[in-house]
Design an enzyme around this catalytic site. Structure first.
Site, PDB file in Angstrom:
ATOM      1  N   ASN A   1       0.661  -1.174   0.109  1.00 18.80           N
ATOM      2  CA  ASN A   1      -0.137  -0.124  -0.038  1.00 18.80           C
ATOM      3  C   ASN A   1       0.917   1.177  -0.038  1.00 18.80           C
ATOM      4  O   ASN A   1       1.462   1.671   1.033  1.00 18.80           O
ATOM      5  CB  ASN A   1      -0.977  -0.037   1.324  1.00 18.80           C
ATOM      6  CG  ASN A   1      -1.697   1.363   1.216  1.00 18.80           C
ATOM      7  OD1 ASN A   1      -1.918   1.992   0.479  1.00 18.80           O
ATOM      8  ND2 ASN A   1      -2.454   1.351   2.576  1.00 18.80           N
ATOM      9  N   TRP A   2       1.171   1.877  -1.189  1.00 22.59           N
ATOM     10  CA  TRP A   2       1.972   3.009  -1.290  1.00 22.59           C
ATOM     11  C   TRP A   2       1.434   4.300  -0.744  1.00 22.59           C
ATOM     12  O   TRP A   2       2.218   5.167  -0.555  1.00 22.59           O
ATOM     13  CB  TRP A   2       2.217   2.995  -2.736  1.00 22.59           C
ATOM     14  CG  TRP A   2       3.232   2.254  -3.542  1.00 22.59           C
ATOM     15  CD1 TRP A   2       3.383   0.888  -3.022  1.00 22.59           C
ATOM     16  CD2 TRP A   2       3.615   2.311  -4.768  1.00 22.59           C
ATOM     17  NE1 TRP A   2       4.257   0.195  -3.868  1.00 22.59           N
ATOM     18  CE2 TRP A   2       4.332   1.260  -4.994  1.00 22.59           C
ATOM     19  CE3 TRP A   2       3.444   3.300  -5.852  1.00 22.59           C
ATOM     20  CZ2 TRP A   2       4.915   1.127  -6.431  1.00 22.59           C
ATOM     21  CZ3 TRP A   2       3.959   3.195  -6.972  1.00 22.59           C
ATOM     22  CH2 TRP A   2       4.818   1.828  -7.261  1.00 22.59           C
ATOM     23  N   LYS A   3       0.134   4.225  -0.303  1.00 29.47           N
ATOM     24  CA  LYS A   3      -0.354   5.346   0.127  1.00 29.47           C
ATOM     25  C   LYS A   3      -0.311   6.579  -0.890  1.00 29.47           C
ATOM     26  O   LYS A   3      -0.074   6.330  -1.950  1.00 29.47           O
ATOM     27  CB  LYS A   3      -0.246   5.759   1.513  1.00 29.47           C
ATOM     28  CG  LYS A   3      -0.214   4.433   2.383  1.00 29.47           C
ATOM     29  CD  LYS A   3      -0.089   4.733   3.800  1.00 29.47           C
ATOM     30  CE  LYS A   3      -0.461   3.453   4.683  1.00 29.47           C
ATOM     31  NZ  LYS A   3      -0.531   3.482   6.077  1.00 29.47           N
TER      32      LYS A   3
ATOM     33  N   HIS B   1      -9.861   1.449   4.449  1.00 28.21           N
ATOM     34  CA  HIS B   1      -8.531   1.590   5.101  1.00 28.21           C
ATOM     35  C   HIS B   1      -8.782   2.506   6.258  1.00 28.21           C
ATOM     36  O   HIS B   1      -9.591   3.799   6.208  1.00 28.21           O
ATOM     37  CB  HIS B   1      -7.394   2.162   4.097  1.00 28.21           C
ATOM     38  CG  HIS B   1      -6.140   2.094   4.890  1.00 28.21           C
ATOM     39  ND1 HIS B   1      -5.644   3.148   5.750  1.00 28.21           N
ATOM     40  CD2 HIS B   1      -5.303   1.268   5.017  1.00 28.21           C
ATOM     41  CE1 HIS B   1      -4.488   2.727   6.102  1.00 28.21           C
ATOM     42  NE2 HIS B   1      -4.073   1.475   5.757  1.00 28.21           N
TER      43      HIS B   1
ATOM     44  N   GLU C   1      -7.116   4.887   7.467  1.00 29.74           N
ATOM     45  CA  GLU C   1      -7.088   6.468   7.290  1.00 29.74           C
ATOM     46  C   GLU C   1      -7.853   7.199   6.350  1.00 29.74           C
ATOM     47  O   GLU C   1      -8.423   8.102   6.755  1.00 29.74           O
ATOM     48  CB  GLU C   1      -5.440   6.575   6.167  1.00 29.74           C
ATOM     49  CG  GLU C   1      -4.482   6.425   7.178  1.00 29.74           C
ATOM     50  CD  GLU C   1      -3.180   5.635   6.633  1.00 29.74           C
ATOM     51  OE1 GLU C   1      -3.124   5.726   5.171  1.00 29.74           O
ATOM     52  OE2 GLU C   1      -2.321   5.100   7.112  1.00 29.74           O
TER      53      GLU C   1
ATOM     54  N   GLU D   1      -6.117  -4.707  10.419  1.00 27.70           N
ATOM     55  CA  GLU D   1      -5.088  -3.557  10.664  1.00 27.70           C
ATOM     56  C   GLU D   1      -5.321  -2.909  11.779  1.00 27.70           C
ATOM     57  O   GLU D   1      -6.145  -1.870  11.909  1.00 27.70           O
ATOM     58  CB  GLU D   1      -4.990  -2.710   9.297  1.00 27.70           C
ATOM     59  CG  GLU D   1      -4.475  -3.391   8.088  1.00 27.70           C
ATOM     60  CD  GLU D   1      -3.924  -2.275   7.179  1.00 27.70           C
ATOM     61  OE1 GLU D   1      -2.707  -2.359   6.866  1.00 27.70           O
ATOM     62  OE2 GLU D   1      -4.878  -1.214   6.984  1.00 27.70           O
TER      63      GLU D   1
ATOM     64  N   GLY E   1       1.936   2.474  10.824  1.00 25.42           N
ATOM     65  CA  GLY E   1       2.994   3.431  10.658  1.00 25.42           C
ATOM     66  C   GLY E   1       3.668   4.077  12.005  1.00 25.42           C
ATOM     67  O   GLY E   1       4.417   4.827  12.110  1.00 25.42           O
TER      68      GLY E   1
ATOM     69  N   SER F   1       2.861  -2.067  10.428  1.00 24.68           N
ATOM     70  CA  SER F   1       4.098  -2.301  10.682  1.00 24.68           C
ATOM     71  C   SER F   1       4.891  -3.596  10.130  1.00 24.68           C
ATOM     72  O   SER F   1       5.660  -3.931  11.119  1.00 24.68           O
ATOM     73  CB  SER F   1       4.318  -1.939  12.235  1.00 24.68           C
ATOM     74  OG  SER F   1       4.146  -0.422  12.500  1.00 24.68           O
TER      75      SER F   1
ATOM     76  N   GLY G   1       2.533  -1.069   4.308  1.00 26.48           N
ATOM     77  CA  GLY G   1       2.640   0.308   3.954  1.00 26.48           C
ATOM     78  C   GLY G   1       3.865   0.732   3.894  1.00 26.48           C
ATOM     79  O   GLY G   1       4.728   0.611   2.927  1.00 26.48           O
ATOM     80  N   GLY G   2       4.491   1.224   4.759  1.00 26.40           N
ATOM     81  CA  GLY G   2       6.064   1.857   4.908  1.00 26.40           C
ATOM     82  C   GLY G   2       7.065   0.739   4.196  1.00 26.40           C
ATOM     83  O   GLY G   2       7.879   1.409   3.326  1.00 26.40           O
TER      84      GLY G   2
END
Ligand code: PGA
Length: 255
Positions: free
Chosen positions: A9-11, A97, A99, A169, A175, A215, A236-237
């Site tokens: 997930n590049w966001k 998601h 966010e 999640e 994150g 994470s 993600g990251g």
């Protein structure tokens, strides 16, 4: 047997030049995938068509949108519909998601509509659920996640839900560098499967991949993937770093 999935997930990260380079690195480094394993790259809208054509020849690679609108079409400037995604051949879409729930006010009811839009357009939704820290601290996480499933996912019929992927999640792990322990992940994944089983029956519940997100990195992937009800990860990251994500895909392929 349900699929094992490593989803990136590049966001809202990376220029197209950086994204292009990352995809090239992944394609060059990740092992050839068996039918049972899949990599899904959830990339920003402007990159979907390009990443789709870059990955076309590589088996096991798919792309996902990070969102779609909950209505089919209309005067909604700046929005993207599931039908538009389908028309350029996008097979997956993230739905719900945390966010988007937090910053865009997406409610369980709106997310139910998004799930329906995806299914109507033959897009497989990756439905995200998970509790905030305060709920975990009160020990109410099972009820909270069950409600997210009941108020959104359960809008799908038994026939439709087989198209879905679930991503658990916990918000406190996204994150933050603080991963849920493999015991916490396994316990929640089993709970989700039991909630699915009560509503859709054992066979369907056993078929739906449930990914863990929050994470995930190369150093904890093996342990998470060893859990019987963890069918992969939404990353993600660490998905922005070719070597990290490649190591996660390698861990998945070994699991
Ligand atoms: P993270 O994000 O891996 O950076 O914690 C996961 C996600 O939000 O999907």
């Amino acid at each position: 047997m349900r699929k094992k999935i490593a989803a990136a997930n590049w966001k809202m990260n990376l220029t197209w030049q950086q994204g292009n380079e990352l995809v090239q690195s992944l394609l060059g480094a990740t092992p050839s995938m068996q039918d049972t394993h899949q990599v899904i790259l959830s990339v920003p809208f402007p990159y979907l068509a390009s990443v789709s054509s870059m990955t076309k020849g590589t088996s096991g690679y798919q792309v996902a949108a990070q969102n779609c609108h909950h209505l089919a079409a209309g005067a909604y400037t700046g929005e993207v519909s599931a039908g538009m995604l389908a028309s350029i051949g996008i097979p997956y879409c993230l739905v719900g998601h945390s966010e988007r729930r937090e910053y865009n006010g997406e409610t369980n009811a709106v997310l139910a509509d998004k799930l329906v839009r995806c299914i109507e357009n033959s897009i497989r939704p990756i439905f995200c659920c998970g509790e905030p820290l305060a709920i975990r601290d009160q020990g109410q996480q099972n009820e909270y996640v069950a409600r997210q499933l009941q108020e959104s996912l359960f809008v799908l019929s038994a026939e439709q839900v087989g198209q879905a992927v679930i991503a658990y999640e916990p918000i406190w792990a996204i994150g933050t560098g603080r991963t849920a322990s493999s015991e916490q992940a396994q316990a929640m994944h089993l709970h989700i499967r039991q909630v699915l089983e009560v509503h859709y029956g054992q066979q369907l519940a056993g078929q739906i991949p449930i990914l863990y997100g929050g994470s995930v990195k190369a150093s904890n992937a093996d342990e998470l993937f060893a859990c019987p009800d963890v069918d992969g990860a939404l990353v993600g990251g660490a998905s922005l770093v070719a070597s990290e994500f490649t190591a996660i895909v390698n861990a998945l392929c070994k699991s």
